[in-house]
Structure formats: C-alpha cells, structure tokens
Write an enzyme that holds these catalytic residues in place. Structure first.
Site, PDB file in Angstrom:
ATOM      1  N   ASN A  65       0.864  -1.190   0.000  1.00  0.00           N
ATOM      2  CA  ASN A  65       0.000   0.000   0.000  1.00  0.00           C
ATOM      3  C   ASN A  65       0.897   1.235   0.000  1.00  0.00           C
ATOM      4  O   ASN A  65       1.454   1.599   1.028  1.00  0.00           O
ATOM      5  CB  ASN A  65      -0.900  -0.011   1.246  1.00  0.00           C
ATOM      6  CG  ASN A  65      -1.751   1.245   1.332  1.00  0.00           C
ATOM      7  OD1 ASN A  65      -1.865   1.986   0.358  1.00  0.00           O
ATOM      8  ND2 ASN A  65      -2.332   1.490   2.495  1.00  0.00           N
TER       9      ASN A  65
ATOM     10  N   LYS B 211      -0.035   4.230  -0.382  1.00  0.00           N
ATOM     11  CA  LYS B 211      -0.745   5.421   0.126  1.00  0.00           C
ATOM     12  C   LYS B 211      -0.516   6.586  -0.850  1.00  0.00           C
ATOM     13  O   LYS B 211      -0.516   6.375  -2.048  1.00  0.00           O
ATOM     14  CB  LYS B 211      -0.284   5.763   1.545  1.00  0.00           C
ATOM     15  CG  LYS B 211      -0.287   4.545   2.462  1.00  0.00           C
ATOM     16  CD  LYS B 211      -0.104   4.907   3.907  1.00  0.00           C
ATOM     17  CE  LYS B 211       0.081   3.623   4.723  1.00  0.00           C
ATOM     18  NZ  LYS B 211      -0.179   3.826   6.134  1.00  0.00           N
TER      19      LYS B 211
ATOM     20  N   HIS C 208      -9.697   1.078   4.242  1.00  0.00           N
ATOM     21  CA  HIS C 208      -8.451   1.303   4.996  1.00  0.00           C
ATOM     22  C   HIS C 208      -8.749   2.261   6.154  1.00  0.00           C
ATOM     23  O   HIS C 208      -9.549   3.190   6.013  1.00  0.00           O
ATOM     24  CB  HIS C 208      -7.376   1.880   4.080  1.00  0.00           C
ATOM     25  CG  HIS C 208      -6.028   1.886   4.718  1.00  0.00           C
ATOM     26  ND1 HIS C 208      -5.644   2.847   5.621  1.00  0.00           N
ATOM     27  CD2 HIS C 208      -4.990   1.027   4.616  1.00  0.00           C
ATOM     28  CE1 HIS C 208      -4.412   2.581   6.047  1.00  0.00           C
ATOM     29  NE2 HIS C 208      -3.990   1.473   5.442  1.00  0.00           N
TER      30      HIS C 208
ATOM     31  N   GLU D 134      -7.218   4.683   7.304  1.00  0.00           N
ATOM     32  CA  GLU D 134      -7.002   6.116   7.021  1.00  0.00           C
ATOM     33  C   GLU D 134      -8.200   6.708   6.287  1.00  0.00           C
ATOM     34  O   GLU D 134      -8.522   7.886   6.453  1.00  0.00           O
ATOM     35  CB  GLU D 134      -5.691   6.293   6.225  1.00  0.00           C
ATOM     36  CG  GLU D 134      -4.491   6.069   7.134  1.00  0.00           C
ATOM     37  CD  GLU D 134      -3.234   5.595   6.439  1.00  0.00           C
ATOM     38  OE1 GLU D 134      -3.161   5.655   5.202  1.00  0.00           O
ATOM     39  OE2 GLU D 134      -2.323   5.150   7.155  1.00  0.00           O
TER      40      GLU D 134
ATOM     41  N   GLU E 217      -5.876  -4.940  10.294  1.00  0.00           N
ATOM     42  CA  GLU E 217      -4.895  -3.883  10.521  1.00  0.00           C
ATOM     43  C   GLU E 217      -5.245  -3.121  11.803  1.00  0.00           C
ATOM     44  O   GLU E 217      -6.046  -2.168  11.765  1.00  0.00           O
ATOM     45  CB  GLU E 217      -4.901  -2.914   9.340  1.00  0.00           C
ATOM     46  CG  GLU E 217      -4.528  -3.560   8.017  1.00  0.00           C
ATOM     47  CD  GLU E 217      -3.816  -2.571   7.115  1.00  0.00           C
ATOM     48  OE1 GLU E 217      -2.678  -2.865   6.726  1.00  0.00           O
ATOM     49  OE2 GLU E 217      -4.368  -1.507   6.844  1.00  0.00           O
TER      50      GLU E 217
ATOM     51  N   GLY F 205       1.840   2.417  10.741  1.00  0.00           N
ATOM     52  CA  GLY F 205       2.762   3.545  10.614  1.00  0.00           C
ATOM     53  C   GLY F 205       3.392   3.964  11.931  1.00  0.00           C
ATOM     54  O   GLY F 205       3.982   5.040  12.020  1.00  0.00           O
TER      55      GLY F 205
ATOM     56  N   SER G  54       2.990  -2.008  10.468  1.00  0.00           N
ATOM     57  CA  SER G  54       4.435  -1.980  10.714  1.00  0.00           C
ATOM     58  C   SER G  54       5.125  -3.308  10.399  1.00  0.00           C
ATOM     59  O   SER G  54       6.023  -3.739  11.137  1.00  0.00           O
ATOM     60  CB  SER G  54       4.712  -1.524  12.156  1.00  0.00           C
ATOM     61  OG  SER G  54       4.209  -0.204  12.352  1.00  0.00           O
TER      62      SER G  54
HETATM   63  C1  PEP Z   1      -1.031   0.233   5.860  1.00  0.00           C
HETATM   64  O1  PEP Z   1      -1.051   1.386   5.520  1.00  0.00           O
HETATM   65  O2  PEP Z   1      -1.902  -0.543   5.447  1.00  0.00           O
HETATM   66  C2  PEP Z   1       0.042  -0.212   6.747  1.00  0.00           C
HETATM   67  C3  PEP Z   1      -0.021  -1.395   7.277  1.00  0.00           C
HETATM   68  O3  PEP Z   1       1.063   0.693   6.979  1.00  0.00           O
HETATM   69  P1  PEP Z   1       2.453   0.396   7.748  1.00  0.00           P
HETATM   70  O4  PEP Z   1       3.009  -0.900   7.187  1.00  0.00           O
HETATM   71  O5  PEP Z   1       3.304   1.574   7.403  1.00  0.00           O
HETATM   72  O6  PEP Z   1       2.137   0.281   9.182  1.00  0.00           O
END
Ligand code: PEP
Length: 251
Positions: free
Chosen positions: A11, A13, A96, A98, A168, A174, A213
């Site tokens: 992803n 983003k 997602h 976000e 998630e 993040g 992460s």
């Molecule tokens: C994501 O945006 O779906 C995600 C898991 O981000 P990160 O790996 O940076 O935590």
C-alpha cells in the site's frame, strides 16, 4: 497454514510520482519469482496506469486504494470500478483505516463498495481493525465482529472467499509498533471464525492478511502464524529491497 497461497500487498498510500513508481518497479520486478506468494502493488490513482503497463507479463498484480460504489455519476473526485478495470487494474483496497478516519468511510458505504467491486470483477482487499482505546478497553472482538458482519453483509456466501481481508490494528499502522504474532493470530482466527459462521468452505479458502508496521525482520514470524495468510505493507513497501525481502520472507 491451510492450502492458501500467501498474499503480499504494497500500500503506497499517497506516495510516488509516475517516475518514482517506474524506478521502484525497475528494481522490484527483477526480484519477484514466477512462483511463490501472490504480490499486489497498490499505487495512488495517478501511478496505476504505469504500474499496470510495467507489471504486464510479470506475476505482479495491481490494485487501487479506493473506489466509489456507483458505476458513474455526479461524484466529483471519485473513481468507479469500471474505470479501474478500464486501466487493467485487478483489485482495490476498501475500508483502509485512514479512509475511515480521515474521509468518513463508513461500514454502510463499505457494504455497498465490497459487492460492487466483486460484481465488476475486482478483487476487494477489505481492511478492518480496532484502535488503541478499543483494544485497551477489551473491545477488539466487538469491533471486528461489527466491521466484518456489516461490510460483508451483501456479499453472497458463495463469493466470500474471493474477498481478501486485511486485519490492521490502527495502533500498529505507521507507528513501528507491530502486533505480536500471537495478537495477529488471535484476531485473524476470530475473523476466520466469523466467515466460518456463514460458510465453512469460504473460511478455509479466504486469505486474511496482517497489516501494521510489517518490516523485513518481522514478516516471517507474523506470516508463519497458522491463520495469517500474508501482509498488507505500508511504509516498508516503498523501498523495493525492503518489500522484496518481505515477499521472500513469506515465500
Ligand atoms: C497500511 O497502511 O496498510 C500499513 C499497514 O502501513 P504500515 O506498514 O506503514 O504500518
């Protein structure tokens, strides 16, 4: 793990211009084997076209990061499933955190978007997960149950296995704070049991990923959990070496 092919999605983003996407793919595609985990790149809308072109005749597939549920209409700034298909896109991330947090994406909208994506022939990657206060308040099960039941309500049982689900936890996205392998396994097993309540065939086949992460040094342990079928990777997917290392760890 049951007989489910591992699935790794990047992803990006709101990162990478077309030129940066080209540079990433020039390096990354050299490192992806023809057999092994399924690999999906999810660039921003503006880099979908170049990503589809460069991934053509490679094993890597391409997904968008959002779509509107209508086929067309007066929805300024939105993009529909037929438009994504027109570009040669294979799937789409939906829900997602976000988008839920910053763009008021609701379970009601997702209940329309997931079947719309499937109906159009796109593979939905549905994201669910609890925030920190919900986990601390012992509400993880309640939140995941509500999201899964609501977002998949209008997907027929016979098509449930075509959805990819990404668990998630918001507190891990993040932040560098990864869920432990045990926490990921526990939440994903719960999600699988919710699918099982509707169809045991779908529960056996559906891919459920962990996201939050994931890095080259923790991917293997997370993905080796019995119910964890892969990862949705944000930050570490921006670097071709890091994402290739995660794909290799899953293989
Ligand atoms: C994501 O945006 O779906 C995600 C898991 O981000 P990160 O790996 O940076 O935590």
């Amino acid at each position: 793990m049951a007989d489910r092919t591992s699935y790794l999605a990047a992803n990006w983003k709101m990162h990478k211009t077309t030129e940066e996407a080209e540079r990433f793919l020039a390096e990354f595609l050299l490192r992806v084997a023809n057999s092994g985990p399924e690999v999906v790149i999810c660039p921003p809308f503006t880099s979908l076209n170049v990503t589809v072109e460069l991934c053509f005749q490679s094993p890597v597939r391409v997904a968008a990061q959002n779509m509107h549920e209508a086929e067309q209409g007066a929805f300024t700034g939105e993009v529909s499933a037929p438009m994504l298909l027109d570009l040669g896109v294979d799937g789409v991330i939906l829900g997602h955190s976000e988008r839920r947090q910053h763009f008021a994406e609701t379970d009601e909208a997702l209940a329309r978007k997931v079947p719309a994506a499937l109906g159009a022939g796109l593979e939905p990657i549905l994201c669910v997960g609890e925030n920190e206060a919900q986990r601390d308040g012992d509400r993880t099960e309640e939140v995941l149950t509500r999201q899964i039941q609501a977002d998949l309500a209008d997907v027929p049982d016979a098509r449930l296995s075509e959805v990819v689900i990404a668990y998630e936890p918001i507190w891990a996205i993040g932040t560098g704070r990864t869920a432990t392998p045990e926490q990921a396994q526990e939440a994903i097993a719960l999600i699988r049991s919710l699918i099982d309540a509707r169809s045991d065939t779908a529960a056996t086949a559906i891919r459920i990923l962990y996201g939050g992460s994931v890095k080259p040094d923790n991917a293997a342990e997370l993905i080796s959990q019995p119910d964890v079928d892969g990862a949705l990777v944000g930050g570490a997917s921006l670097d071709p070496d890091d994402f290739a290392a995660i794909v290799e760890a899953a293989g």
